[in-house]
Every structure is written in structure tokens, then in C-alpha cells.
Design an enzyme around this catalytic site. Sequence first.
Site, PDB file in Angstrom:
ATOM      1  N   THR A 186      -3.854   5.246  -7.597  1.00  0.00           N
ATOM      2  CA  THR A 186      -2.522   5.688  -7.198  1.00  0.00           C
ATOM      3  C   THR A 186      -2.105   6.864  -8.048  1.00  0.00           C
ATOM      4  O   THR A 186      -2.450   6.938  -9.221  1.00  0.00           O
ATOM      5  CB  THR A 186      -1.548   4.502  -7.448  1.00  0.00           C
ATOM      6  OG1 THR A 186      -1.864   3.490  -6.513  1.00  0.00           O
ATOM      7  CG2 THR A 186      -0.112   4.885  -7.361  1.00  0.00           C
ATOM      8  N   ARG A 214       0.400  -6.638   3.044  1.00  0.00           N
ATOM      9  CA  ARG A 214       0.385  -6.687   1.570  1.00  0.00           C
ATOM     10  C   ARG A 214       1.098  -5.451   0.998  1.00  0.00           C
ATOM     11  O   ARG A 214       0.878  -4.328   1.426  1.00  0.00           O
ATOM     12  CB  ARG A 214      -1.069  -6.718   1.084  1.00  0.00           C
ATOM     13  CG  ARG A 214      -1.215  -6.754  -0.442  1.00  0.00           C
ATOM     14  CD  ARG A 214      -1.449  -5.392  -1.036  1.00  0.00           C
ATOM     15  NE  ARG A 214      -1.759  -5.461  -2.465  1.00  0.00           N
ATOM     16  CZ  ARG A 214      -1.817  -4.411  -3.267  1.00  0.00           C
ATOM     17  NH1 ARG A 214      -1.589  -3.208  -2.798  1.00  0.00           N
ATOM     18  NH2 ARG A 214      -2.093  -4.554  -4.538  1.00  0.00           N
ATOM     19  N   VAL A 215       1.946  -5.684   0.032  1.00  0.00           N
ATOM     20  CA  VAL A 215       2.608  -4.584  -0.679  1.00  0.00           C
ATOM     21  C   VAL A 215       2.227  -4.678  -2.150  1.00  0.00           C
ATOM     22  O   VAL A 215       2.270  -5.763  -2.736  1.00  0.00           O
ATOM     23  CB  VAL A 215       4.140  -4.651  -0.512  1.00  0.00           C
ATOM     24  CG1 VAL A 215       4.828  -3.632  -1.396  1.00  0.00           C
ATOM     25  CG2 VAL A 215       4.525  -4.418   0.955  1.00  0.00           C
ATOM     26  N   GLY A 216       1.853  -3.549  -2.729  1.00  0.00           N
ATOM     27  CA  GLY A 216       1.475  -3.531  -4.138  1.00  0.00           C
ATOM     28  C   GLY A 216       2.661  -3.212  -5.031  1.00  0.00           C
ATOM     29  O   GLY A 216       3.825  -3.351  -4.635  1.00  0.00           O
ATOM     30  N   GLY A 238      -3.753   0.638 -10.639  1.00  0.00           N
ATOM     31  CA  GLY A 238      -4.656  -0.499 -10.774  1.00  0.00           C
ATOM     32  C   GLY A 238      -4.266  -1.602  -9.796  1.00  0.00           C
ATOM     33  O   GLY A 238      -3.605  -1.338  -8.796  1.00  0.00           O
ATOM     34  N   GLY A 240      -2.182  -3.967  -8.260  1.00  0.00           N
ATOM     35  CA  GLY A 240      -0.728  -4.036  -8.307  1.00  0.00           C
ATOM     36  C   GLY A 240      -0.163  -5.421  -8.527  1.00  0.00           C
ATOM     37  O   GLY A 240       0.941  -5.564  -9.059  1.00  0.00           O
TER      38      GLY A 240
HETATM   39  C1  SD4 Z   1      -1.642  -1.085  -5.489  1.00  0.00           C
HETATM   40  N1  SD4 Z   1      -1.407  -0.133  -7.682  1.00  0.00           N
HETATM   41  O1  SD4 Z   1      -1.371  -0.964  -4.313  1.00  0.00           O
HETATM   42  C2  SD4 Z   1      -1.788   0.156  -6.327  1.00  0.00           C
HETATM   43  C3  SD4 Z   1      -3.173   0.660  -6.221  1.00  0.00           C
HETATM   44  C4  SD4 Z   1      -3.626   1.453  -7.383  1.00  0.00           C
HETATM   45  O2  SD4 Z   1      -5.240   2.252  -8.741  1.00  0.00           O
HETATM   46  O3  SD4 Z   1      -2.924   1.943  -8.162  1.00  0.00           O
HETATM   47  N2  SD4 Z   1      -4.823   1.603  -7.640  1.00  0.00           N
HETATM   48  O4  SD4 Z   1      -1.845  -2.164  -6.020  1.00  0.00           O
END
Ligand code: SD4
Length: 329
Positions: A186, A214-216, A238, A240
Site C-alpha cells: 500500500t 473484506r476491508v483492510g 502489510g 491490515g
Molecule cells: C490491506 N494494508 O489491505 C493493506 C495492504 C497492504 O502492504 O498494505 N499491503 O491490508
Amino acid sequence: MLTRRKTLIGAAALAAPVWALAQQRGAARVVSTWDFGVGANQAAWKVLGSRGAALDAVEQGARWAEGELCNATVGRCGYPDREGYLTLDASIMDGDGRCGSVAALEDIRHPISVARRVMEKTPHVMLVGAGAQQFALEQGFAREALLTDAARKAWREWKLESRYQPKMNVERLSTSRPGDSANHDTLGLLAIDSQGRLAGACTTSGMAWKLRGRVGDSPIIGAGLYVDNEAGAATASGVGEEMIRNAASFLVVEMMRQGKSPQEACVAALERIVHKREAASKQLQVCLLAMNKHGEVGACALHHGFTYALCDHDQDRRLLEAPSVYPKS
Ligand code: SD4
């Protein structure tokens, strides 16, 4: 056990980078997650370098990634959920406490700007799914089919095995195999402008192959992003679910409020994550990036490989590697 790890974390991750100490009061600066943060910073600096507002700068940086980049994890080239829908999440926050976000937004190129409209034009903070899209269309954003042929192909290949196993630091991998393909990373940006105002933005297509709906953490204020002019700003990348469980960005900002440096605050928040779910923390990546109200920066990740980009009046394309809690394997 934790005591022993604390010592390890201390050795690996607490040393403040020299440049953090060299930050001048009143100087603008922007930091962003991952290698692609270099490009996002360039776009943000066009605003910051001409004494523009941090809020405008982070929006421009995020728009660059959403529109120009094609990397499978942010914006129009992102990979879809396991049913083949590309859904985008984004949030934006100003140091004065105003914030807006969208989650599971489909077929709109710039979720970060929709998030800003939510912040500025509605009494709400967050809009999701069909309602977020309806709002975007009413605000004049164009609807366009975003899923690329490459993303559709990767999804079809993934479906052959249908195994949901997030890979670490995929943004940095130059080669990928089907099923190993980029399934997260992200863009989070944090900026301070010449007037000392902080702002942050976060934009993502979320975890590839996620369950529909799904929501991160990225669109959740306090999890993927938090900003407060009186303390500092933090963003995350990462898996989420870990950031949501720990209100990770809020936690980092609160630690800075209590007097920790940005580096110490990132490390302390990661310690919390490890403490709560030690076994899980060995298998997944969490990356934290922070800036305090003086513009000093810190970063740390659970695992090796997290990079972040820094841009200020001195140097505009600096890419740094964050220390990690667990040693490089
Ligand atoms: C998520 N944090 O949707 C985001 C994905 C992400 O590195 O950052 N990946 O969980």
C-alpha cells in the site's frame, strides 16, 4: 521472552537515522512507503516545494500512484478479490482532525480524491461499496472499468490453486510466479508543510484474493492512517488485520505524544503486535512509518525488506530501508 526480544528490537531497530536529527524546523518534508514512494513523493513535492499545504501534497502523491503507477497493489492496476472484483480503499487525514475515507470502491480511478470529498462535502468519515461509488459519481468522478488484462490473468491463474497466502514485501519483488504474485503493498504518505501542518494519505487495492467485502486497515482512520498536528502522523502497510486489531497508526501517534521519537514509537507499536500474537507475527508483515510534529521520521517493520522514500529540500529521491524486529532470514 518478551524481555529478551525487547533487547533484540532495541539493538536492531532503535538507532535513529542521522538525517532524522538534521531536520530543520519549518522545513517541508514528505515520506512514503515502499520503492514507489519515490514517485509519489515527487508528485507531493510539487505542492510542498512551492509552500503548498500538506493535505494537497499527500492527495497529489496518492493520485500519482493511483493514476500513473501500474503495480498490482495500488489503484487501477490492482489485483482483484477472489471473485474477480477490483475494490479500492483509501483514506486522507489532516492534522486538524478532519478525515475521510472510502472502502471497497469499484470502477473509480482516484479513491483518494473521493475520500477527500467525503471529508469535505459530507458529515461522515467513511463511505463503502455501492454507496461510495454513488457518491463519487454524484461528485463528478467518472466510472471506468479498471481491472486490467494482466490482473484478470493473474486472478485466473490464482484460481487454479485458490490459496490465500499473503506474501511479504511483494512490491519489491521484480519477478513473480502465478499464485506468488503481488498480493499486497500500500502507498502511505505523510507530509509536513512549511507552516508545520501535518497530513497523511493512504491508498491501496488491499490484499489480492481477499474475500469479497473484506476491508483492510488502509481506509480505517487509526489503523492505516492517523494524523494529529499536536503529536505526529503514522501510516501502515502489510497485513491490515493486524493494524486494525491494534489501532496501529493511532498507537504510534499516541506514543509520540507521550514523548517517544517516531522510531521508538514504531518499534513500541510493533512490540505490542508481537506481544499479542507472537506466532502469527512471525508469518506476516507489518510496516509502520511515522513523522512527528517536528518532521522527524521513523520506520520499522516486523520483517526485513520494508523500504520507504523521503523527500525534502535537501534530497528528493532518497530511498531507505527500515530496520526490522525479526532478523533477515
Ligand atoms: C490491506 N494494508 O489491505 C493493506 C495492504 C497492504 O502492504 O498494505 N499491503 O491490508
